[in-house]
Each structure stands twice: as C-alpha cells, then as structure tokens.
Design a protein around this motif. Structure first.
Motif, PDB file in Angstrom:
ATOM      1  N   GLY A   1       3.905 -16.817  -0.554  1.00 46.10           N
ATOM      2  CA  GLY A   1       2.533 -17.172  -0.187  1.00 46.10           C
ATOM      3  C   GLY A   1       1.760 -16.026   0.425  1.00 46.10           C
ATOM      4  O   GLY A   1       0.735 -16.230   1.074  1.00 46.10           O
ATOM      5  N   MET A   2       2.231 -14.795   0.202  1.00 46.47           N
ATOM      6  CA  MET A   2       1.567 -13.615   0.760  1.00 46.47           C
ATOM      7  C   MET A   2       2.106 -12.357   0.098  1.00 46.47           C
ATOM      8  O   MET A   2       3.113 -12.394  -0.613  1.00 46.47           O
TER       9      MET A   2
ATOM     10  N   ILE B   1      -2.464  -7.522   4.936  1.00 46.54           N
ATOM     11  CA  ILE B   1      -1.705  -8.608   4.316  1.00 46.54           C
ATOM     12  C   ILE B   1      -2.679  -9.489   3.552  1.00 46.54           C
ATOM     13  O   ILE B   1      -3.841  -9.662   3.955  1.00 46.54           O
ATOM     14  N   TYR B   2      -2.228 -10.005   2.411  1.00 47.20           N
ATOM     15  CA  TYR B   2      -3.066 -10.903   1.617  1.00 47.20           C
ATOM     16  C   TYR B   2      -2.289 -12.199   1.428  1.00 47.20           C
ATOM     17  O   TYR B   2      -1.155 -12.192   0.930  1.00 47.20           O
ATOM     18  N   THR B   3      -2.893 -13.323   1.868  1.00 49.86           N
ATOM     19  CA  THR B   3      -2.207 -14.609   1.874  1.00 49.86           C
ATOM     20  C   THR B   3      -2.925 -15.633   0.998  1.00 49.86           C
ATOM     21  O   THR B   3      -4.002 -15.375   0.462  1.00 49.86           O
ATOM     22  N   ASP B   4      -2.304 -16.794   0.895  1.00 54.91           N
ATOM     23  CA  ASP B   4      -2.941 -17.897   0.161  1.00 54.91           C
ATOM     24  C   ASP B   4      -4.297 -18.242   0.768  1.00 54.91           C
ATOM     25  O   ASP B   4      -5.236 -18.615   0.057  1.00 54.91           O
ATOM     26  N   GLY B   5      -4.394 -18.122   2.092  1.00 56.29           N
ATOM     27  CA  GLY B   5      -5.669 -18.392   2.755  1.00 56.29           C
ATOM     28  C   GLY B   5      -6.731 -17.392   2.347  1.00 56.29           C
ATOM     29  O   GLY B   5      -7.898 -17.753   2.130  1.00 56.29           O
TER      30      GLY B   5
ATOM     31  N   GLY C   1      -4.450  -5.165   8.943  1.00 53.33           N
ATOM     32  CA  GLY C   1      -3.326  -5.185   9.879  1.00 53.33           C
ATOM     33  C   GLY C   1      -2.331  -6.283   9.570  1.00 53.33           C
ATOM     34  O   GLY C   1      -1.332  -6.063   8.891  1.00 53.33           O
ATOM     35  N   GLY C   2      -2.628  -7.468  10.025  1.00 53.88           N
ATOM     36  CA  GLY C   2      -1.709  -8.591   9.851  1.00 53.88           C
ATOM     37  C   GLY C   2      -0.696  -8.663  10.983  1.00 53.88           C
ATOM     38  O   GLY C   2      -0.374  -7.654  11.619  1.00 53.88           O
TER      39      GLY C   2
END
Length: 336
Positions: free
Chosen positions: A245-246, A259-263, A287-288
C-alpha cells in the motif's frame, strides 16, 4: 424441560436489588480490609523483603485450602517478576515434597488461623533445616507465627461472608500482601520490561516487549522503492507488486526523500495530472515517517496510531530504506 420461573415481577426485582446490595457490601468490607493493611506495613514487612531479596535459592510458598490457592498465585507472581518461586502443597510436603526445600531457600507460609494442621506439622522440619520462615497469618499468637522468622499481619476485622466464616476478606488481604512483596522485590532488583518479557515470551505482553521491527519488516527485494523521476504509473506498478500500500521514493544515492501511499493516490486521482509523464516526486509525501530496525514493534504501532498512518519505512543510519511494514504486519505478529 426446566420449570418456568413463576416468581412475580415485583419479587424478582426485589431479589435483583438484594444481589446488588450484597455485592456492594462485600466490596466495601474487602476495600476496608485492604486499606487497613497499609497501617500494618512496618519493620516486619521490610525484614521479610530483605530475607526474600537475599534468598540464594527459591521462595517456597505453602498454604492449605483457600490459602493454598492464594499461595499458588503469589508464587506465580513472584516467579514472573524476578523472584524465583514455586508452590508446595503442605499435605504433599509431609509425604516427600519437603525434599524440594533446600537450605538456600526461604519458606513463605500462609494460614489465616496460623493453626492449619497440614502446615504446623511440617514447621519443625523447616526449623531443623534452618530455613528462614516468613508467615502470613491473621493470628499473631498462633503456632505458625511463633515458629516464623518474621510474621506478616494479614488479620481482618471480619469476613465479607455474612456468617463470618467463608474466607473472603482474609484471602483478598493475603493476595494484596503477596503482590506488595512481589512488587517491592521487583523494584529492588531493578526488574525491567525486558526482564518481564523474557519470562512471558508466549503472551501478548511478551510479543509487545520482545518483538523488534527487524523481526517482522519486509526486507530486500520485498521493499517497494522507486526513484524521484519515476512516472506515477510505474510507481503504482511497484506498489501493486509489493502489496504494502505504499512505495519509498529515493534519490540517486538511495536516500529516502519521500513516500507514496494509497492515500496519496486518492488525492492524485482528484487532479488532472498525466500518470505516464508526471514524476512521482511531484505527488509524494515529503520525508515520510520512519523507524529503525532495532526498535520495538510496539513503538512502530505507537507511531502509526498517533500519526493515523498505515505504513512505515525502516531506514539505516544514512536514511537508506532497508525495510517496510504496515498495520497488517503488526496485526499478523500479534502486536496489535
């Protein structure tokens, strides 16, 4: 077929109220008995703690009947908090189990009356072995207390039983006194969360206190990673393949930049960006949230809950992503 309850509604309500009132009375009596116990914590308690603290062997707890049940629990609490202990049934002790007691041990004997025959029968043998004896009684003038190296007063004004017969308040007070001993010793020994976890590896507490992030994180090729200039659609393929999911987003040196997520994807869908030409760097979260691999998994859970996120990146000292985990991993590991 059970008989149908034909008691009038008014009588049933009266009986229910009676149950509640009796329960309140029991709680009040036992609460008073426990509070009065504070006034009985004197030099005898301190001396008992010193004896137990300096025990080179094990704490042998004995008790008969209800006192035996309480003794069993006290032994278990002592053992799990850094003071090796076990319970011996006094009836069995007279038929060979006294051999379990060595000269390096300490005996903790429970008897409200202090005259329980199964207990008093073995007192001369304990005395002959020159084993320190700590008694926990409600009768300071009893046989047990007279034999004891030190006596802990667990007397109560009355039992919660309306006939003043069934051990109720007295067993509660004995249990509390046992907990007081165990925790006082725990503190004196400098017993830590890690120590506690080592004696509870199979339970949820053990998992929370022992399990590290490194034990459950996804590693190596299972970690989703893309570069800053990776188009969105390729980043989505990486996310889909790794199923976390990321995805991590790194620069040319492999340093985590975002970071790239489902959100993030849901927010991107609200725009008119071209998924095949727009680089992931334009839509990623800068960042994340990260965590080190040597941290407790419970700390990872705390971060995820406090930040309302479902995934974490695990980084090394140079901020290179070396792992990833999500809430499902924590659930599967039993940390949640």
């Amino acid at each position: 077929m059970p008989e149908k309850n034909t008691m009038p509604q008014e009588d049933r309500m009266s009986l229910r109220n009676q149950f509640i009132e009796r329960a309140k009375n029991v709680i009040e009596i036992e609460q008073s008995a426990v509070l009065s116990l504070k006034q009985k914590l004197n030099d005898d308690f301190a001396k008992a703690c010193e004896i137990l603290f300096n025990c080179e062997g094990r704490i042998v707890v004995i008790g008969m009947g209800k006192s035996g049940h309480i003794g069993n629990k006290i032994a278990a609490t002592l053992a799990s908090t850094g003071s090796p202990a076990f319970f011996v049934h006094p009836g069995e002790a007279s038929h060979g189990d006294l051999g379990m007691i060595t000269t390096k041990d300490v005996v903790l004997a429970l008897s409200n009356s202090g005259e329980t025959s199964e207990v008093t029968t073995i007192l001369p043998v304990i005395k002959r072995k020159n084993v320190p004896l700590i008694s926990m009684t409600g009768n300071a003038n009893s046989t047990l207390s007279r034999f004891a190296t030190v006596n802990l007063d667990t007397s109560v004004e009355k039992e919660a039983c309306p006939m003043n017969l069934a051990p109720t308040a007295s067993t509660t007070v004995s249990l509390v006194m046992g907990d007081a001993l165990a925790v006082a010793l725990l503190d004196a020994r400098g017993f830590t969360e890690d120590d506690f976890a080592l004696s509870h590896p199979g339970g949820s507490l053990g998992r929370r206190l022992l399990l590290k992030v490194d034990d459950i994180m996804h590693k190596d090729q299972l970690v989703p990673i893309v570069n800053l200039d990776t188009p969105i659609h390729l980043a989505l393929l990486e996310m889909s393949e790794k199923r976390l999911g990321m995805t991590c987003v790194v620069d040319e040196q492999g340093v985590l930049k975002g970071i790239y997520t489902d959100g993030d994807l849901r927010r991107t869908l609200e725009t008119e960006l071209n998924f095949k030409t727009t680089p992931i760097s334009q839509v990623m979260t800068q960042g994340g949230k990260t965590i080190s691999a040597n941290k407790l998994a419970a700390e990872a859970l705390q971060i995820m809950e406090s930040k309302a996120i479902n995934a974490l990146v695990i980084t090394d000292e140079n901020n290179h992503p070396i792992g990833a985990l999500n809430m499902h991993d924590l659930l599967k590991a039993g940390v949640v």
